[in-house]
Motif scaffolding. Structure first.
Motif, PDB file in Angstrom:
ATOM      1  N   GLU A  67      -0.226  40.071  47.551  1.00 47.54           N
ATOM      2  CA  GLU A  67      -0.776  40.967  46.536  1.00 47.54           C
ATOM      3  C   GLU A  67      -2.291  40.776  46.484  1.00 47.54           C
ATOM      4  OE1 GLU A  67      -1.789  43.495  43.949  1.00 47.54           O
ATOM      5  OE2 GLU A  67       0.388  43.418  44.316  1.00 47.54           O
ATOM      6  N   ILE A  68      -3.039  41.872  46.523  1.00 46.36           N
ATOM      7  CA  ILE A  68      -4.496  41.807  46.586  1.00 46.36           C
ATOM      8  C   ILE A  68      -5.148  41.486  45.246  1.00 46.36           C
ATOM      9  CG2 ILE A  68      -4.769  44.294  46.242  1.00 46.36           C
ATOM     10  CD1 ILE A  68      -7.155  44.204  48.177  1.00 46.36           C
ATOM     11  N   ASP A  86       4.920  48.565  49.933  1.00 48.35           N
ATOM     12  CA  ASP A  86       4.838  49.471  48.789  1.00 48.35           C
ATOM     13  C   ASP A  86       3.358  49.823  48.673  1.00 48.35           C
ATOM     14  OD1 ASP A  86       5.033  50.912  46.499  1.00 48.35           O
ATOM     15  OD2 ASP A  86       6.018  49.364  45.309  1.00 48.35           O
ATOM     16  N   ALA A  87       2.957  50.884  49.342  1.00 48.43           N
ATOM     17  CA  ALA A  87       1.540  51.170  49.553  1.00 48.43           C
ATOM     18  C   ALA A  87       0.877  51.758  48.318  1.00 48.43           C
ATOM     19  CB  ALA A  87       1.375  52.128  50.735  1.00 48.43           C
ATOM     20  N   ASP A 101       6.848  40.996  51.606  1.00 48.98           N
ATOM     21  CA  ASP A 101       6.752  42.057  50.600  1.00 48.98           C
ATOM     22  C   ASP A 101       5.266  42.317  50.341  1.00 48.98           C
ATOM     23  OD1 ASP A 101       7.071  43.837  48.535  1.00 48.98           O
ATOM     24  OD2 ASP A 101       7.805  42.362  47.077  1.00 48.98           O
ATOM     25  N   VAL A 102       4.783  43.493  50.755  1.00 49.85           N
ATOM     26  CA  VAL A 102       3.364  43.828  50.684  1.00 49.85           C
ATOM     27  C   VAL A 102       3.095  44.680  49.435  1.00 49.85           C
ATOM     28  CG1 VAL A 102       1.431  44.917  51.876  1.00 49.85           C
ATOM     29  CG2 VAL A 102       3.228  43.782  53.201  1.00 49.85           C
ATOM     30  N   GLY A 103       2.134  44.254  48.623  1.00 54.02           N
ATOM     31  CA  GLY A 103       1.870  44.933  47.354  1.00 54.02           C
ATOM     32  C   GLY A 103       2.948  44.574  46.357  1.00 54.02           C
ATOM     33  N   ALA A 104       3.157  43.274  46.163  1.00 54.08           N
ATOM     34  CA  ALA A 104       4.384  42.781  45.525  1.00 54.08           C
ATOM     35  C   ALA A 104       4.431  42.942  44.005  1.00 54.08           C
ATOM     36  CB  ALA A 104       4.586  41.310  45.873  1.00 54.08           C
ATOM     37  N   SER A 105       3.291  42.828  43.321  1.00 53.66           N
ATOM     38  CA  SER A 105       3.313  42.870  41.854  1.00 53.66           C
ATOM     39  C   SER A 105       3.650  44.279  41.344  1.00 53.66           C
ATOM     40  CB  SER A 105       1.952  42.444  41.311  1.00 53.66           C
ATOM     41  OG  SER A 105       1.955  42.348  39.912  1.00 53.66           O
ATOM     42  N   ASP A 113      -6.037  40.511  50.617  1.00 58.58           N
ATOM     43  CA  ASP A 113      -5.912  41.880  51.124  1.00 58.58           C
ATOM     44  C   ASP A 113      -5.065  41.855  52.394  1.00 58.58           C
ATOM     45  OD1 ASP A 113      -6.188  44.420  52.163  1.00 58.58           O
ATOM     46  OD2 ASP A 113      -8.356  44.533  51.870  1.00 58.58           O
ATOM     47  N   PHE A 114      -3.924  42.489  52.350  1.00 62.33           N
ATOM     48  CA  PHE A 114      -3.017  42.501  53.501  1.00 62.33           C
ATOM     49  C   PHE A 114      -3.707  43.004  54.762  1.00 62.33           C
ATOM     50  CE2 PHE A 114       0.159  45.125  55.929  1.00 62.33           C
ATOM     51  CZ  PHE A 114       0.848  44.054  56.494  1.00 62.33           C
TER      52      PHE A 114
END
Length: 426
Positions: free
Chosen positions: A265-266, A307-308, A242-246, A291-292
């Motif tokens: 999460e960055i 979730d960009a 899950d990218v950009g999770a928060s 950072d992904f």
């Protein structure tokens, strides 16, 4: 300072000068001194002034001979007063008198009194239905080109309304209680209850027990699709990133579904928020705070959900500050492109890449996907949208799904959202 209207005008000035609304609300020490009822009133004042900013500016320009300096505080005093006089159920005399009193600090009370009294005399002649004025030109042009003038009008009518709150109940808890009665809301889809609530959400039933979390309906769709794709698989054997999770809504859905999950999460601040939410819900996941795009990973995944970062133009009803603060779309588009490219390398053959943005701007949605497909021939679009197609539009030419804020208006609308499902071919 205890006057709620003065506090509102100062918060509004912060937003117009580039500060995020949440920051402006949370850092105002005078707001924190008010009781909960007055704090809610200040928030409503600011939100109304932002949602109606185009209409308010047009009216002010018609009643003031010489424009005020751009960031003159009197500008914001007038905006707050007009939000009340034209769009809220507050007494006219109170709105005018308070605005005049506040403006004495700036030696412009005569100007404010004259402008507001003149507007009151013409109040019944002022058109308050021209909601298209609230859409900034950069978004208006894109919406008309992609969706047409009628759709723009419908969106503009929806975004001036106070949004509802969507609550996602845990699956294992959902059938144990009568949630519509408990939360005084309505079940709009699966385990999502929509409520009209203006106070502290932590005061709602079963918050401390961790039985639910806040998540807009459209934001639940990507994981609903993932569950649909893997409905005949053992979920604990499917690895998902899950990218950009928060703040965590999609991760929570994936955890409750039983997938083998990692969340990246960055932002340090947002990771803290994610951990706090996980703790309340009694959920766990492996979290990568990096950072992904640049993070080194050896592992490959069956499914990657991106979730960009985006313009958030689909969330205008909830985040009306973007009506006055334009984001750098080019920077965001570059990040989206790089995230898609990074995900392509971390996905197993035969795996699925779910790309979503809470945007109604085509360059962040379908155009981004068309460019990706042109450069990565081993990927193809996969139509998995049957579980949610009644809530939005599935493109026939290239299968992707999107919603606009005016859809499902009879249920209170829905956030604008774009979703594409890409399969990595062998």
């Amino acid at each position: 300072m205890t006057n709620s209207r003065e506090i509102a005008s100062l918060i509004l000035s912060n937003v117009y000068q580039g500060k995020k609304l949440d920051w402006a609300l949370n850092t105002n020490k005078n707001l924190a001194k008010l009781d909960s009822r007055d704090r809610s009133f200040v928030s409503l004042l600011v939100l109304t002034a932002l949602r109606r900013q185009g209409q308010i500016d047009e009216i002010i320009s018609n009643f003031i001979k010489r424009p005020l300096k751009k960031h003159s505080q009197v500008n914001y005093i007038l905006k707050i007063a007009l939000a009340q006089i034209l769009f809220m159920d507050t007494p006219d005399y109170s709105s005018v008198n308070t605005a005049v009193e506040i403006s004495k600090k700036y030696n412009l009370e005569k100007l404010v009194n004259g402008v507001l009294r003149n507007i009151l005399r013409e109040k019944n002649k002022i058109n308050i239905d021209s909601t298209e004025l609230n859409i900034p030109n950069w978004l208006k042009k894109n919406t008309i080109n992609k969706l047409g003038k009628e759709k723009l009008s419908m969106i503009s009518k929806q975004i001036v309304k106070e949004p509802s709150i969507d609550i996602k109940i845990k699956k294992e808890i959902f059938l144990k209680f009568k949630w519509e009665e408990i939360l005084k809301g309505r079940n709009i889809f699966q385990e999502t209850i929509r409520i009209d609530y203006k106070s502290d959400i932590s005061k709602l039933p079963f918050y401390s027990e961790g039985h639910w979390w806040i998540q807009g309906l459209s934001a639940t769709f990507p994981v609903i699709l993932i569950n649909h794709i893997y409905k005949n698989h053992k979920k604990d054997e499917i690895s998902i990133l899950d990218v950009g999770a928060s703040p965590g809504g999609k991760s929570f859905q994936l955890i409750e579904s039983g997938f083998k999950l990692q969340s990246i999460e960055i932002s340090n601040v947002r990771v803290k928020k994610l951990l706090k939410n996980l703790n309340r819900l009694k959920y766990e996941t492996k979290i990568i705070n990096d950072d992904f795009i640049t993070h080194e990973m050896d592992e490959k995944f069956d499914c990657i959900l991106i979730d960009a970062p985006c313009s958030a133009s689909g969330l205008i009803q909830k985040k009306p500050e973007m009506l006055v603060i334009k984001k750098n779309i080019n920077d965001l588009k570059l990040k989206q492109k790089l995230m898609l490219e990074k995900a392509s390398k971390l996905l197993k053959d035969g795996g699925y890449l779910i790309y979503c943005v809470c945007s109604i701007i085509s360059s962040e949605g379908d155009e981004q996907i068309k460019t990706f497909l042109k450069n990565f021939k081993n990927f193809s679009l996969f139509n998995c949208f049957s579980p949610i197609e009644s809530f939005g539009i599935v493109n026939n030419e290239l299968p992707y799904f999107f919603t606009t804020p005016d859809l499902s208006s009879e249920q209170g609308g829905i956030d604008g959202f774009f979703i594409a499902c890409l399969k990595k071919n062998y």
